[in-house]
Design an enzyme around this catalytic site. Sequence first.
Site, PDB file in Angstrom:
ATOM      1  N   LYS A  13       0.828  -1.216   0.000  1.00  0.00           N
ATOM      2  CA  LYS A  13       0.000   0.000   0.000  1.00  0.00           C
ATOM      3  C   LYS A  13       0.862   1.265   0.000  1.00  0.00           C
ATOM      4  O   LYS A  13       0.620   2.183  -0.771  1.00  0.00           O
ATOM      5  CB  LYS A  13      -0.897   0.062   1.253  1.00  0.00           C
ATOM      6  CG  LYS A  13      -1.909  -1.047   1.396  1.00  0.00           C
ATOM      7  CD  LYS A  13      -2.855  -0.779   2.570  1.00  0.00           C
ATOM      8  CE  LYS A  13      -2.198  -0.770   3.936  1.00  0.00           C
ATOM      9  NZ  LYS A  13      -1.762  -2.072   4.437  1.00  0.00           N
ATOM     10  N   ARG A  88      -9.447   1.184   9.083  1.00  0.00           N
ATOM     11  CA  ARG A  88      -9.067  -0.185   9.431  1.00  0.00           C
ATOM     12  C   ARG A  88     -10.170  -0.895  10.204  1.00  0.00           C
ATOM     13  O   ARG A  88     -10.011  -2.067  10.548  1.00  0.00           O
ATOM     14  CB  ARG A  88      -7.803  -0.157  10.289  1.00  0.00           C
ATOM     15  CG  ARG A  88      -6.513  -0.491   9.522  1.00  0.00           C
ATOM     16  CD  ARG A  88      -5.382  -0.382  10.519  1.00  0.00           C
ATOM     17  NE  ARG A  88      -4.183  -1.074  10.179  1.00  0.00           N
ATOM     18  CZ  ARG A  88      -3.120  -0.517   9.622  1.00  0.00           C
ATOM     19  NH1 ARG A  88      -3.150   0.727   9.234  1.00  0.00           N
ATOM     20  NH2 ARG A  88      -2.022  -1.222   9.436  1.00  0.00           N
ATOM     21  N   ARG A 127      12.463  -6.041   5.423  1.00  0.00           N
ATOM     22  CA  ARG A 127      12.536  -4.674   4.870  1.00  0.00           C
ATOM     23  C   ARG A 127      13.220  -3.676   5.816  1.00  0.00           C
ATOM     24  O   ARG A 127      13.161  -3.802   7.029  1.00  0.00           O
ATOM     25  CB  ARG A 127      11.153  -4.178   4.447  1.00  0.00           C
ATOM     26  CG  ARG A 127      10.194  -3.909   5.574  1.00  0.00           C
ATOM     27  CD  ARG A 127       8.808  -3.607   5.046  1.00  0.00           C
ATOM     28  NE  ARG A 127       7.902  -3.282   6.132  1.00  0.00           N
ATOM     29  CZ  ARG A 127       6.605  -3.015   5.987  1.00  0.00           C
ATOM     30  NH1 ARG A 127       6.043  -3.043   4.802  1.00  0.00           N
ATOM     31  NH2 ARG A 127       5.867  -2.725   7.037  1.00  0.00           N
ATOM     32  N   ARG A 161      11.562  -0.987  11.101  1.00  0.00           N
ATOM     33  CA  ARG A 161      10.455  -0.600  11.969  1.00  0.00           C
ATOM     34  C   ARG A 161      10.410  -1.513  13.187  1.00  0.00           C
ATOM     35  O   ARG A 161      10.637  -2.714  13.078  1.00  0.00           O
ATOM     36  CB  ARG A 161       9.128  -0.705  11.206  1.00  0.00           C
ATOM     37  CG  ARG A 161       8.845   0.507  10.363  1.00  0.00           C
ATOM     38  CD  ARG A 161       7.657   0.342   9.475  1.00  0.00           C
ATOM     39  NE  ARG A 161       6.484  -0.230  10.113  1.00  0.00           N
ATOM     40  CZ  ARG A 161       5.297  -0.332   9.521  1.00  0.00           C
ATOM     41  NH1 ARG A 161       5.154   0.107   8.276  1.00  0.00           N
ATOM     42  NH2 ARG A 161       4.271  -0.862  10.139  1.00  0.00           N
ATOM     43  N   ARG A 172      -0.301  -8.365  13.655  1.00  0.00           N
ATOM     44  CA  ARG A 172      -0.853  -7.355  12.733  1.00  0.00           C
ATOM     45  C   ARG A 172      -1.735  -8.022  11.677  1.00  0.00           C
ATOM     46  O   ARG A 172      -2.777  -7.491  11.296  1.00  0.00           O
ATOM     47  CB  ARG A 172       0.299  -6.566  12.076  1.00  0.00           C
ATOM     48  CG  ARG A 172       0.967  -5.607  13.062  1.00  0.00           C
ATOM     49  CD  ARG A 172       2.335  -5.145  12.616  1.00  0.00           C
ATOM     50  NE  ARG A 172       2.342  -4.446  11.356  1.00  0.00           N
ATOM     51  CZ  ARG A 172       3.439  -4.261  10.612  1.00  0.00           C
ATOM     52  NH1 ARG A 172       4.605  -4.731  11.013  1.00  0.00           N
ATOM     53  NH2 ARG A 172       3.366  -3.609   9.486  1.00  0.00           N
TER      54      ARG A 172
HETATM   55  P1  AMP Z   1       1.005   0.538   9.130  1.00  0.00           P
HETATM   56  O1  AMP Z   1       2.192   1.437   8.953  1.00  0.00           O
HETATM   57  O2  AMP Z   1      -0.172   0.955   8.303  1.00  0.00           O
HETATM   58  O3  AMP Z   1       1.359  -0.921   8.969  1.00  0.00           O
HETATM   59  O4  AMP Z   1       0.518   0.722  10.646  1.00  0.00           O
HETATM   60  C1  AMP Z   1       1.370   0.394  11.717  1.00  0.00           C
HETATM   61  C2  AMP Z   1       0.583   0.314  13.009  1.00  0.00           C
HETATM   62  O5  AMP Z   1      -0.027   1.589  13.292  1.00  0.00           O
HETATM   63  C3  AMP Z   1      -0.595  -0.667  13.026  1.00  0.00           C
HETATM   64  O6  AMP Z   1      -0.174  -1.993  13.316  1.00  0.00           O
HETATM   65  C4  AMP Z   1      -1.468  -0.071  14.142  1.00  0.00           C
HETATM   66  O7  AMP Z   1      -0.918  -0.351  15.414  1.00  0.00           O
HETATM   67  C5  AMP Z   1      -1.310   1.423  13.900  1.00  0.00           C
HETATM   68  N1  AMP Z   1      -2.325   1.956  12.962  1.00  0.00           N
HETATM   69  C6  AMP Z   1      -2.089   2.538  11.738  1.00  0.00           C
HETATM   70  N2  AMP Z   1      -3.235   2.931  11.166  1.00  0.00           N
HETATM   71  C7  AMP Z   1      -4.223   2.580  12.022  1.00  0.00           C
HETATM   72  C8  AMP Z   1      -5.640   2.695  11.988  1.00  0.00           C
HETATM   73  N3  AMP Z   1      -6.280   3.243  10.944  1.00  0.00           N
HETATM   74  N4  AMP Z   1      -6.346   2.236  13.052  1.00  0.00           N
HETATM   75  C9  AMP Z   1      -5.730   1.686  14.119  1.00  0.00           C
HETATM   76  N5  AMP Z   1      -4.408   1.530  14.217  1.00  0.00           N
HETATM   77  C10 AMP Z   1      -3.644   1.976  13.182  1.00  0.00           C
END
Ligand code: AMP
Length: 217
Positions: A13, A88, A127, A161, A172
């Site tokens: 994404k 989400r 990554r 990360r 996740r």
């Molecule tokens: P991402 O970078 O999109 O993989 O997000 C990393 C982490 O941020 C996720 O595992 C959640 O802990 C938190 N997070 C990001 N976006 C959301 C969202 N829309 N709702 C809830 N938690 C989020």
Amino acid sequence: MNLILLGPPGCGKGTQAKRIEEAHGQVQLSTGDMLRAEIAEKTALGAKITDIMNAGQLVADDIMIELIAKRIEKPDCKNGVILDGFPRTLAQADALSAMLEEKGLKISHVVELKVDDDAMVTRITGRYTCDHCGQGYHDEFNKPSIDGVCDTCSGTEFSRRADDNEETVRSRMMAYHEQTTPIIAYYGDKNVLRSVDGMAGIDQVTAELNEVIGGAL
Ligand code: AMP
């Protein structure tokens, strides 16, 4: 054009959102990046969410909705947004619909990047990014030409990360399947859902995405 990219962690994404932003000018809104910035800046919100993110769980809906509501007000969002990581949950999807409706805007497309979960674990745990310019690399699939030196800026410091370890990735994935997949049907009912094969190469995925969103640009 307002676009939502959906798919489990590691599906591409972020990579695709950046490409659409560069090619077409809509702004990428990555909630994960926004939350990581809060942690890096040591804000009160950052302190509250660190453990939740490191455990691979979702941050509370009210926090996320407020974050996006504030961000979407900024002038750079006027030409449209590419939502990467939001919504989400169904509550977030409902709140987003209400927010956009209030502004007379709507979602042009929701694109689901379809991928295989096990392949995502390998993608994510390998990554890393250059600390200086943010260029992304991978232990197996995308190494810099000179080991330890960034191809783009010659930087030599790299980071991973905190939530890209295998245990957190599995949590996740579980959060995605339990809390996020219901919104696929939600957007399916609204007739805005499209899907693209996220297992194809990066350029192929970009080409397919451009085809899907073409009419909305
Ligand atoms: P991402 O970078 O999109 O993989 O997000 C990393 C982490 O941020 C996720 O595992 C959640 O802990 C938190 N997070 C990001 N976006 C959301 C969202 N829309 N709702 C809830 N938690 C989020």
